[in-house]
Enzyme design. Sequence first.
Site, PDB file in Angstrom:
ATOM      1  N   SER A 279       0.916  -1.049   0.088  1.00 19.65           N
ATOM      2  CA  SER A 279      -0.036   0.047  -0.130  1.00 19.65           C
ATOM      3  C   SER A 279       0.938   1.295  -0.088  1.00 19.65           C
ATOM      4  O   SER A 279       1.032   1.945   0.993  1.00 19.65           O
ATOM      5  CB  SER A 279      -1.091   0.156   1.103  1.00 19.65           C
ATOM      6  OG  SER A 279      -0.332  -0.268   2.392  1.00 19.65           O
ATOM      7  N   HIS A 454     -24.399  17.391  26.627  1.00 25.09           N
ATOM      8  CA  HIS A 454     -23.936  16.635  27.452  1.00 25.09           C
ATOM      9  C   HIS A 454     -24.582  15.252  27.955  1.00 25.09           C
ATOM     10  O   HIS A 454     -25.793  15.297  28.074  1.00 25.09           O
ATOM     11  CB  HIS A 454     -23.816  17.463  28.883  1.00 25.09           C
ATOM     12  CG  HIS A 454     -22.975  16.916  29.865  1.00 25.09           C
ATOM     13  ND1 HIS A 454     -21.679  16.727  30.109  1.00 25.09           N
ATOM     14  CD2 HIS A 454     -23.600  16.286  31.246  1.00 25.09           C
ATOM     15  CE1 HIS A 454     -21.389  15.672  31.232  1.00 25.09           C
ATOM     16  NE2 HIS A 454     -22.556  15.629  31.790  1.00 25.09           N
TER      17      HIS A 454
HETATM   18  P1  NAI Z   1      -0.684   6.692   1.103  1.00 22.09           P
HETATM   19  O1  NAI Z   1      -0.264   7.520   0.041  1.00 22.09           O
HETATM   20  O2  NAI Z   1      -1.772   6.945   2.041  1.00 22.09           O
HETATM   21  O3  NAI Z   1       0.402   5.949   1.868  1.00 22.09           O
HETATM   22  C1  NAI Z   1       1.655   5.292   1.285  1.00 22.09           C
HETATM   23  C2  NAI Z   1       2.765   4.904   2.133  1.00 22.09           C
HETATM   24  O4  NAI Z   1       3.731   4.211   1.508  1.00 22.09           O
HETATM   25  C3  NAI Z   1       3.498   6.400   2.350  1.00 22.09           C
HETATM   26  O5  NAI Z   1       3.586   6.693   3.757  1.00 22.09           O
HETATM   27  C4  NAI Z   1       4.740   6.119   1.936  1.00 22.09           C
HETATM   28  O6  NAI Z   1       5.927   7.153   2.234  1.00 22.09           O
HETATM   29  C5  NAI Z   1       4.931   4.831   1.802  1.00 22.09           C
HETATM   30  N1  NAI Z   1       5.862   4.353   0.729  1.00 22.09           N
HETATM   31  C6  NAI Z   1       5.717   4.660  -0.629  1.00 22.09           C
HETATM   32  N2  NAI Z   1       6.648   3.787  -1.323  1.00 22.09           N
HETATM   33  C7  NAI Z   1       7.258   3.142  -0.576  1.00 22.09           C
HETATM   34  C8  NAI Z   1       8.322   1.954  -0.646  1.00 22.09           C
HETATM   35  N3  NAI Z   1       8.787   1.708  -1.631  1.00 22.09           N
HETATM   36  N4  NAI Z   1       8.367   1.334   0.658  1.00 22.09           N
HETATM   37  C9  NAI Z   1       8.034   1.762   1.490  1.00 22.09           C
HETATM   38  N5  NAI Z   1       6.958   2.774   1.774  1.00 22.09           N
HETATM   39  C10 NAI Z   1       6.669   3.193   0.844  1.00 22.09           C
HETATM   40  O7  NAI Z   1      -1.354   5.410   0.233  1.00 22.09           O
HETATM   41  P2  NAI Z   1      -2.114   4.105   0.547  1.00 22.09           P
HETATM   42  O8  NAI Z   1      -2.151   3.881   1.765  1.00 22.09           O
HETATM   43  O9  NAI Z   1      -1.745   3.168  -0.851  1.00 22.09           O
HETATM   44  O10 NAI Z   1      -3.562   4.927  -0.011  1.00 22.09           O
HETATM   45  C11 NAI Z   1      -3.733   5.251  -1.402  1.00 22.09           C
HETATM   46  C12 NAI Z   1      -4.884   6.462  -0.992  1.00 22.09           C
HETATM   47  O11 NAI Z   1      -5.981   5.843  -0.935  1.00 22.09           O
HETATM   48  C13 NAI Z   1      -4.717   7.271   0.173  1.00 22.09           C
HETATM   49  O12 NAI Z   1      -3.791   8.349  -0.132  1.00 22.09           O
HETATM   50  C14 NAI Z   1      -6.055   7.871   0.396  1.00 22.09           C
HETATM   51  O13 NAI Z   1      -6.285   9.019  -0.506  1.00 22.09           O
HETATM   52  C15 NAI Z   1      -6.784   6.779  -0.216  1.00 22.09           C
HETATM   53  N6  NAI Z   1      -7.341   6.146   1.010  1.00 22.09           N
HETATM   54  C16 NAI Z   1      -8.283   6.582   2.017  1.00 22.09           C
HETATM   55  C17 NAI Z   1      -8.786   6.284   2.894  1.00 22.09           C
HETATM   56  C18 NAI Z   1      -9.623   6.984   3.903  1.00 22.09           C
HETATM   57  O14 NAI Z   1      -9.993   8.178   3.520  1.00 22.09           O
HETATM   58  N7  NAI Z   1      -9.922   6.653   5.180  1.00 22.09           N
HETATM   59  C19 NAI Z   1      -8.469   4.837   3.378  1.00 22.09           C
HETATM   60  C20 NAI Z   1      -7.763   4.205   2.214  1.00 22.09           C
HETATM   61  C21 NAI Z   1      -7.244   4.643   1.313  1.00 22.09           C
END
Ligand code: NAI
Length: 475
Positions: A279, A454
């Site tokens: 992810s 409350h």
């Molecule tokens: P993300 O952008 O939230 O997190 C990706 C993480 O992976 C970052 O901390 C980054 O530094 C790390 N990373 C990147 N390349 C890497 C590598 N080669 N090795 C190790 N770490 C690495 O992306 P994620 O979790 O995939 O989610 C995608 C998107 O989906 C989110 O940005 C969000 O927009 C959406 N989403 C929203 C949710 C919510 O609103 N509750 C829930 C799940 C997803």
Amino acid sequence: MSKQFDVVVIGGGPGGYIAAIRAAQLGFQVACIDEWKNDKGGPAPGGTCTNVGCIPSKALLQSSEHFDHAAHHFNDHGISLDNLKMDVARMVGRKNTVVKQNNDGILFLLKKNKVSFFHGRGSFAKAVEGGYEINVAGAANEVLTAKNVIVATGSNARALPGAAFDEDKILSNDGALRLGAVPATLGVIGSGVIGLEMGSVWRRLGAEVTILEAMPGFLGAADEGVAKEALKAFKKQGLKFEFGVKISKVDASGEGVVVSFADAKGVEQTLAVDKLIVSIGRVANTIGLNPEAVGLALDDRGMVVVDGDCKTNLPGVWAVGDVVRGPMLAHKAEEEGVAVAERIAGQHGHVNFATIPWVIYTSPEIAWVGRTEQQLKADGVAYKAGQFPFLANGRARALGDTTGFVKFLADATTDEILGVHIVGPMASELISEAVVAMEFKASAEDIARICHAHPSLSEATKEAALAVDKRTLNF
Ligand code: NAI
Ligand code: FAD
């Protein structure tokens, strides 16, 4: 013979189906094309959000949270259980039912609003006089023409180079949401939103979860104080983290998966796990859209290039949601969809990017709107901060969940609210009050002077607003 519409929307996720409904409400003849298939090959509109994103992840988070409460917290309430068991197949089945209810709901809404739905892949064929020709291929095979086209084709999970998703051992969000059993060991690459939410689900059900993150710190987009408090709570729940890693190899040729990486000190390490969730962010999806046919401009990351109003380089072609710049969030996609439909109708649709809320549905939940303390410092803005812990909130104590706090950041001179950051119970619901306040350019004092019920968690919001003026009543 092509079918003529005023507006054709390509993609039926939250950006697309909402744009289609709003355009139909405004009196246009609208078509919405979506290719997602359910397990029987039928239409499953709602996109990533409904099928493999927001909705199914929240269903599993709910089930796993119930299990966690039964295992660890019921006892405090005097409820004892023998033989607590988790039936993963049933949990996943319930999640699938929730997804189907949403798919069916969207089909119903499209019909109710007289939007013509086409199940198949939409692609640009050519520009024609006064509009564009769009081919639909799949269950429906048609040619549509329209003066206005809204591209809402979403995003796909980004794979690690050399580690393609097989959805058996190397999982994207899709595979992570339909594991058939709790893995004994689970690796997660990326401590972002998906890593935390999916890691939490499987940790609560008993998996040993290790999260490998490239960045040296945790949740850089969140307020530092919130990130610190959340990390403490996640570690207490047994989630293990390694920050500052550099992944060199992912080997799934054996029984499980072996990840080789250099740790923050540069020491080579390996992590052997049964399953691995990757992810590390998402990439815009224009697969099969055939943008070249009409000269639709994409940027070097594959996103459709748009201006602040979601206009592309082509007259009458718009793009919204994950396929364009900005946060990849369902509610951002929806707001853009509504605004574009209104602009097509000559109205002044507007999306305020400064008040888009972020929510992470872990336990504790994390939610914020506006700028963080570190952003205000970087921007050189003079601000006042006020914070109130849930530990001092009566409702939180009654619920048995006193982790975290509400934090207000307000302009030092005008007292206007610049950011609100919450880590704790029901942060996802509490944040709405802050969004409304910021939309109305409220001051911290405005919130402090409003009567809050409350006992309720929202009293922590009021108290944090009072804390800006150093006059909390219950702390
Ligand atoms: P993300 O952008 O939230 O997190 C990706 C993480 O992976 C970052 O901390 C980054 O530094 C790390 N990373 C990147 N390349 C890497 C590598 N080669 N090795 C190790 N770490 C690495 O992306 P994620 O979790 O995939 O989610 C995608 C998107 O989906 C989110 O940005 C969000 O927009 C959406 N989403 C929203 C949710 C919510 O609103 N509750 C829930 C799940 C997803
Ligand atoms: P999508 O939802 O991706 O929809 C695009 C649709 O277009 C799909 O149905 C696709 O099949 C279809 N399509 C693509 N190309 C074509 C074509 N050529 N012809 C026909 N159809 C096509 N966001 C939140 O706000 N809150 C959350 O809690 C949340 N949780 C998430 C959890 C996970 C695990 C993931 C992966 C994402 C989550 N998100 C969440 C992000 C959210 O899912 C996306 O921001 C949102 O779905 C984007 O909407 P969209 O309409 O732009 O695209």
